[in-house]
Design a protein around this motif. Structure first.
Motif, PDB file in Angstrom:
ATOM      1  N   CYS A   1       0.859  -1.176   0.000  1.00 33.49           N
ATOM      2  CA  CYS A   1       0.000   0.000   0.000  1.00 33.49           C
ATOM      3  C   CYS A   1       0.900   1.231   0.000  1.00 33.49           C
ATOM      4  O   CYS A   1       2.101   1.130   0.253  1.00 33.49           O
ATOM      5  N   ASP A   2       0.299   2.381  -0.279  1.00 31.27           N
ATOM      6  CA  ASP A   2       1.037   3.638  -0.246  1.00 31.27           C
ATOM      7  C   ASP A   2       0.697   4.373   1.036  1.00 31.27           C
ATOM      8  O   ASP A   2      -0.480   4.442   1.414  1.00 31.27           O
ATOM      9  N   LYS A   3       1.707   4.918   1.712  1.00 30.65           N
ATOM     10  CA  LYS A   3       1.452   5.564   3.000  1.00 30.65           C
ATOM     11  C   LYS A   3       0.520   6.767   2.875  1.00 30.65           C
ATOM     12  O   LYS A   3      -0.162   7.131   3.835  1.00 30.65           O
ATOM     13  N   GLU A   4       0.496   7.404   1.692  1.00 27.39           N
ATOM     14  CA  GLU A   4      -0.353   8.577   1.504  1.00 27.39           C
ATOM     15  C   GLU A   4      -1.835   8.197   1.379  1.00 27.39           C
ATOM     16  O   GLU A   4      -2.712   8.957   1.774  1.00 27.39           O
ATOM     17  N   THR A   5      -2.100   7.024   0.812  1.00 32.02           N
ATOM     18  CA  THR A   5      -3.495   6.623   0.560  1.00 32.02           C
ATOM     19  C   THR A   5      -3.849   5.317   1.260  1.00 32.02           C
ATOM     20  O   THR A   5      -4.717   4.585   0.800  1.00 32.02           O
ATOM     21  N   VAL A   6      -3.171   5.024   2.366  1.00 31.89           N
ATOM     22  CA  VAL A   6      -3.362   3.728   3.027  1.00 31.89           C
ATOM     23  C   VAL A   6      -4.805   3.502   3.458  1.00 31.89           C
ATOM     24  O   VAL A   6      -5.354   2.398   3.303  1.00 31.89           O
ATOM     25  N   ASP A   7      -5.476   4.539   3.989  1.00 28.53           N
ATOM     26  CA  ASP A   7      -6.857   4.368   4.441  1.00 28.53           C
ATOM     27  C   ASP A   7      -7.790   4.047   3.286  1.00 28.53           C
ATOM     28  O   ASP A   7      -8.690   3.197   3.407  1.00 28.53           O
ATOM     29  N   GLN A   8      -7.579   4.685   2.138  1.00 33.59           N
ATOM     30  CA  GLN A   8      -8.414   4.434   0.973  1.00 33.59           C
ATOM     31  C   GLN A   8      -8.188   3.024   0.420  1.00 33.59           C
ATOM     32  O   GLN A   8      -9.129   2.353   0.004  1.00 33.59           O
ATOM     33  N   GLU A   9      -6.927   2.589   0.422  1.00 33.75           N
ATOM     34  CA  GLU A   9      -6.617   1.252  -0.082  1.00 33.75           C
ATOM     35  C   GLU A   9      -7.176   0.174   0.833  1.00 33.75           C
ATOM     36  O   GLU A   9      -7.643  -0.868   0.361  1.00 33.75           O
ATOM     37  N   PHE A  10      -7.116   0.404   2.149  1.00 34.91           N
ATOM     38  CA  PHE A  10      -7.733  -0.535   3.093  1.00 34.91           C
ATOM     39  C   PHE A  10      -9.237  -0.639   2.811  1.00 34.91           C
ATOM     40  O   PHE A  10      -9.820  -1.727   2.815  1.00 34.91           O
ATOM     41  N   LEU A  11      -9.859   0.510   2.579  1.00 34.23           N
ATOM     42  CA  LEU A  11     -11.306   0.552   2.330  1.00 34.23           C
ATOM     43  C   LEU A  11     -11.661  -0.159   1.032  1.00 34.23           C
ATOM     44  O   LEU A  11     -12.650  -0.914   0.968  1.00 34.23           O
ATOM     45  N   LEU A  12     -10.865   0.038  -0.018  1.00 32.51           N
ATOM     46  CA  LEU A  12     -11.106  -0.635  -1.293  1.00 32.51           C
ATOM     47  C   LEU A  12     -11.048  -2.151  -1.144  1.00 32.51           C
ATOM     48  O   LEU A  12     -11.846  -2.885  -1.730  1.00 32.51           O
ATOM     49  N   ALA A  13     -10.076  -2.607  -0.338  1.00 34.57           N
ATOM     50  CA  ALA A  13      -9.940  -4.051  -0.107  1.00 34.57           C
ATOM     51  C   ALA A  13     -11.178  -4.613   0.586  1.00 34.57           C
ATOM     52  O   ALA A  13     -11.636  -5.724   0.280  1.00 34.57           O
ATOM     53  N   LYS A  14     -11.762  -3.842   1.501  1.00 42.39           N
ATOM     54  CA  LYS A  14     -12.960  -4.294   2.219  1.00 42.39           C
ATOM     55  C   LYS A  14     -14.173  -4.340   1.288  1.00 42.39           C
ATOM     56  O   LYS A  14     -15.010  -5.245   1.379  1.00 42.39           O
ATOM     57  N   GLN A  15     -14.258  -3.352   0.416  1.00 44.47           N
ATOM     58  CA  GLN A  15     -15.356  -3.345  -0.548  1.00 44.47           C
ATOM     59  C   GLN A  15     -15.248  -4.523  -1.510  1.00 44.47           C
ATOM     60  O   GLN A  15     -16.256  -5.141  -1.869  1.00 44.47           O
ATOM     61  N   GLU A  16     -14.019  -4.841  -1.915  1.00 46.07           N
ATOM     62  CA  GLU A  16     -13.794  -5.986  -2.795  1.00 46.07           C
ATOM     63  C   GLU A  16     -14.112  -7.295  -2.067  1.00 46.07           C
ATOM     64  O   GLU A  16     -14.670  -8.225  -2.662  1.00 46.07           O
ATOM     65  N   TYR A  17     -13.777  -7.356  -0.776  1.00 44.12           N
ATOM     66  CA  TYR A  17     -14.092  -8.542   0.038  1.00 44.12           C
ATOM     67  C   TYR A  17     -15.594  -8.776   0.080  1.00 44.12           C
ATOM     68  O   TYR A  17     -16.077  -9.908  -0.081  1.00 44.12           O
ATOM     69  N   LEU A  18     -16.344  -7.697   0.282  1.00 46.20           N
ATOM     70  CA  LEU A  18     -17.810  -7.800   0.334  1.00 46.20           C
ATOM     71  C   LEU A  18     -18.362  -8.240  -1.017  1.00 46.20           C
ATOM     72  O   LEU A  18     -19.289  -9.053  -1.088  1.00 46.20           O
ATOM     73  N   ARG A  19     -17.766  -7.731  -2.103  1.00 43.44           N
ATOM     74  CA  ARG A  19     -18.239  -8.103  -3.442  1.00 43.44           C
ATOM     75  C   ARG A  19     -17.955  -9.568  -3.751  1.00 43.44           C
ATOM     76  O   ARG A  19     -18.792 -10.283  -4.327  1.00 43.44           O
ATOM     77  N   ILE A  20     -16.752 -10.048  -3.328  1.00 39.23           N
ATOM     78  CA  ILE A  20     -16.361 -11.425  -3.639  1.00 39.23           C
ATOM     79  C   ILE A  20     -17.098 -12.441  -2.769  1.00 39.23           C
ATOM     80  O   ILE A  20     -17.610 -13.457  -3.258  1.00 39.23           O
ATOM     81  N   THR A  21     -17.168 -12.179  -1.465  1.00 37.06           N
ATOM     82  CA  THR A  21     -17.721 -13.166  -0.529  1.00 37.06           C
ATOM     83  C   THR A  21     -19.181 -12.916  -0.155  1.00 37.06           C
ATOM     84  O   THR A  21     -19.896 -13.853   0.204  1.00 37.06           O
ATOM     85  N   GLY A  22     -19.583 -11.654  -0.197  1.00 30.02           N
ATOM     86  CA  GLY A  22     -20.949 -11.321   0.219  1.00 30.02           C
ATOM     87  C   GLY A  22     -21.141 -11.363   1.721  1.00 30.02           C
ATOM     88  O   GLY A  22     -22.262 -11.227   2.215  1.00 30.02           O
ATOM     89  N   ARG A  23     -20.034 -11.515   2.468  1.00 32.00           N
ATOM     90  CA  ARG A  23     -20.129 -11.628   3.922  1.00 32.00           C
ATOM     91  C   ARG A  23     -19.886 -10.283   4.592  1.00 32.00           C
ATOM     92  O   ARG A  23     -18.987  -9.546   4.197  1.00 32.00           O
ATOM     93  N   LYS A  24     -20.672  -9.990   5.599  1.00 29.04           N
ATOM     94  CA  LYS A  24     -20.491  -8.780   6.402  1.00 29.04           C
ATOM     95  C   LYS A  24     -20.733  -9.141   7.859  1.00 29.04           C
ATOM     96  O   LYS A  24     -21.862  -9.386   8.277  1.00 29.04           O
ATOM     97  N   GLN A  25     -19.655  -9.185   8.641  1.00 27.49           N
ATOM     98  CA  GLN A  25     -19.754  -9.625  10.029  1.00 27.49           C
ATOM     99  C   GLN A  25     -20.285  -8.511  10.929  1.00 27.49           C
ATOM    100  O   GLN A  25     -20.060  -7.332  10.684  1.00 27.49           O
ATOM    101  N   LYS A  26     -20.980  -8.911  11.965  1.00 24.62           N
ATOM    102  CA  LYS A  26     -21.466  -7.956  12.953  1.00 24.62           C
ATOM    103  C   LYS A  26     -20.291  -7.558  13.854  1.00 24.62           C
ATOM    104  O   LYS A  26     -19.525  -8.388  14.310  1.00 24.62           O
ATOM    105  N   GLY A  27     -20.167  -6.268  14.141  1.00 25.20           N
ATOM    106  CA  GLY A  27     -19.034  -5.802  14.945  1.00 25.20           C
ATOM    107  C   GLY A  27     -17.721  -6.057  14.243  1.00 25.20           C
ATOM    108  O   GLY A  27     -16.739  -6.508  14.842  1.00 25.20           O
ATOM    109  N   ASP A  28     -17.704  -5.814  12.934  1.00 23.46           N
ATOM    110  CA  ASP A  28     -16.542  -6.133  12.108  1.00 23.46           C
ATOM    111  C   ASP A  28     -15.297  -5.365  12.570  1.00 23.46           C
ATOM    112  O   ASP A  28     -15.375  -4.188  12.909  1.00 23.46           O
ATOM    113  N   ILE A  29     -14.160  -6.041  12.543  1.00 28.43           N
ATOM    114  CA  ILE A  29     -12.871  -5.404  12.855  1.00 28.43           C
ATOM    115  C   ILE A  29     -12.311  -4.855  11.552  1.00 28.43           C
ATOM    116  O   ILE A  29     -12.115  -5.598  10.587  1.00 28.43           O
ATOM    117  N   ILE A  30     -12.060  -3.545  11.514  1.00 29.75           N
ATOM    118  CA  ILE A  30     -11.622  -2.916  10.269  1.00 29.75           C
ATOM    119  C   ILE A  30     -10.106  -2.955  10.096  1.00 29.75           C
ATOM    120  O   ILE A  30      -9.604  -2.894   8.987  1.00 29.75           O
TER     121      ILE A  30
END
Length: 470
Positions: free
Chosen positions: A37-66
């Motif tokens: 990841c890039d230190k300047e955009t690390v938060d955005q890249e983390f968020l993109l990975a989570k969105q891709e995870y939701l798209r691939i798996t369809g899973r969304k945990q309650k009280g998810d750890i970000i």
């Protein structure tokens, strides 16, 4: 790290990473490294990975750890900020096994250098989450200890609860310690008796309460502190002895260590380096140090110059020219090793960036192809802005490979491991070169200072003879 109530995941990630990247704590963000990841955009890249995870798996945990955070601290004076960042990077890489993007921010705003390591809970393939479990902290501790030991750093040894000292020596100074230091300062002056000492203490803003025991209270204190409770060297009787016989029993350094069996340890503790810089006695005397300090400092300087001369003899240095030459050689060696390590770090950064771009390109290719098929439809772009922007950025990064075949992710991972191993081996040479350079430089400074003192004394004696002959 969980999502805070009333805030989005993006806001939470930005707040946590911004704190870690604080320029005031990381020397203008120079002490920040990242993986996948890039230190300047690390938060955005983390968020993109989570969105891709939701798209691939369809899973969304309650009280998810970000995300997860690791705080790694080091013993003061034992490590440089740059090396601390490297140790943190290696710890994070081993703990996550290279499966999670992370940043390592080294903070230098405290007495102890420490790392804030934040890694994404979603893996690089965006199909799994980090598996937290009971006793995972023990695993992390083991990994951290192994890395630290490989870098010749100290680790916390396991102790029984009864043997543990929960006091943090790097928190604010206690009221009792402040009072002891203030007493040491007053006793360096020319004090005749206990009454004059108490008067000086009172003039400094302390309230005195007389009775069976003399007690003192400073500004902002709720309760009085008995002198008898301050430890050895600070009772009424000990203060009287220090006033009458200060030069014999106490020096400035010993006063600071009073309360720790200082009478059994009257000799000044030697530096772990073996010798240290000479004390400028004239400068210290101008600052208001007592005659006892002057006597101690002269003895101390003699000891230090003796050690410096022994060090030079052991290393076969016979004259000043050879000393200058050796100093220059050790500095050049240290600079050369430091440059090699920097080159390895740059190479690691380039490999990680290329690997991430290849992964991002593959992940977003389908969406970008659809965007092209729709003839760059504006509505489609707005709906997939992040993916399309990421794809374009990845594609632009491949320009340097025009006409060449891009390496595979597996090849890059193997290359990264090889460079990381080369860099790790360089650190032992780096520590050795740094120690050799510091030892020879300090020895040279001691010799230079000694020669200067000798010259000053010679000029002083010369003036006295001239005045006497007049």
């Amino acid at each position: 790290m969980h999502q805070n109530k009333g805030k989005t995941v993006a806001q939470c990630l930005k707040a946590r990473t911004d704190y870690a990247k604080n320029g005031e704590k990381t020397e203008n963000e120079e002490l920040i490294s990242s993986y996948a990841c890039d230190k300047e955009t690390v938060d955005q890249e983390f968020l993109l990975a989570k969105q891709e995870y939701l798209r691939i798996t369809g899973r969304k945990q309650k009280g998810d750890i970000i995300a997860y955070q690791i705080r790694q601290s080091f013993k003061p004076g034992e490590i440089t900020p740059e090396e601390a960042n490297a140790v943190g990077y290696e710890t994070a890489m081993r703990f996550t096994k290279g499966n999670h993007a992370f940043i390592v921010a080294t903070h230098t705003d405290k007495a102890h250098i420490h790392n804030h390591i934040i890694f994404n809970s979603t893996n690089l393939n965006c199909d799994r989450k980090f598996r937290d479990s009971w006793f995972i902290a023990l695993v992390l501790q083991k990994v951290s200890d192994i890395v630290c030991l490989e870098h010749a750093l100290s680790v916390i040894k396991p102790r029984r609860p009864s043997e543990r000292d929960n006091r943090n020596p790097y928190h604010r100074v206690s009221l009792r310690k402040e009072l002891r230091e203030h007493i040491d300062t007053i006793l360096q002056e020319d004090i005749k008796d206990l009454n004059e000492f108490l008067k000086r203490l009172q003039e400094s803003g302390f309230e005195i309460k007389y009775g069976k025991y003399i007690s003192v209270r400073g500004k902002g204190q709720k309760r009085f502190i008995r002198l008898s409770s301050l430890g050895e060297g600070y009772t009424e009787e000990d203060i009287r002895k220090r006033i009458l016989r200060e030069n014999e029993f106490y020096s400035e350094e010993q006063g600071k260590e009073a309360g720790k069996n200082q009478r059994k340890q009257r000799k000044i503790k030697q530096s772990s380096r073996g010798f240290d810089l000479l004390i400028d006695i004239n400068k210290k005397m101008q600052e208001g140090k007592g005659r006892g300090y002057e006597r101690w400092a002269k003895v101390y300087n003699v000891k230090q110059i003796t050690k410096a001369l022994l060090f030079l003899q052991e290393n076969g240095i016979r004259d000043y020219e050879e000393l200058e030459k050796k100093t220059a050689e050790t500095s050049e060696r240290f600079d050369a090793v430091s440059k090699l390590i920097k080159e390895k770090e740059d190479k690691l950064h380039d490999i990680a960036a290329l690997k991430m771009n290849i992964i991002n390109f593959a992940k977003t290719k389908k969406i970008y192809d659809e965007y092209r098929n729709l003839r760059y439809d504006k509505d489609y772009f707005e709906a997939h802005r992040e993916e399309i922007t990421l794809h374009r950025a990845s594609k632009a990064a491949f320009n340097i490979y025009k006409g060449k075949k891009l390496p595979k992710v597996k090849e890059l991972s193997e290359q990264y491991s090889e460079v990381l191993e080369e860099k790790r081996k360089l650190y032992s040479e780096y520590k050795e070169a740094r120690k050799e350079m510091m030892d020879i430089k300090i020895a040279k400074q001691d010799i230079d200072r000694f020669l200067k003192i000798e010259e000053e004394q010679h000029q002083l004696d010369k003036r006295r003879v001239q005045e006497h002959t007049r």
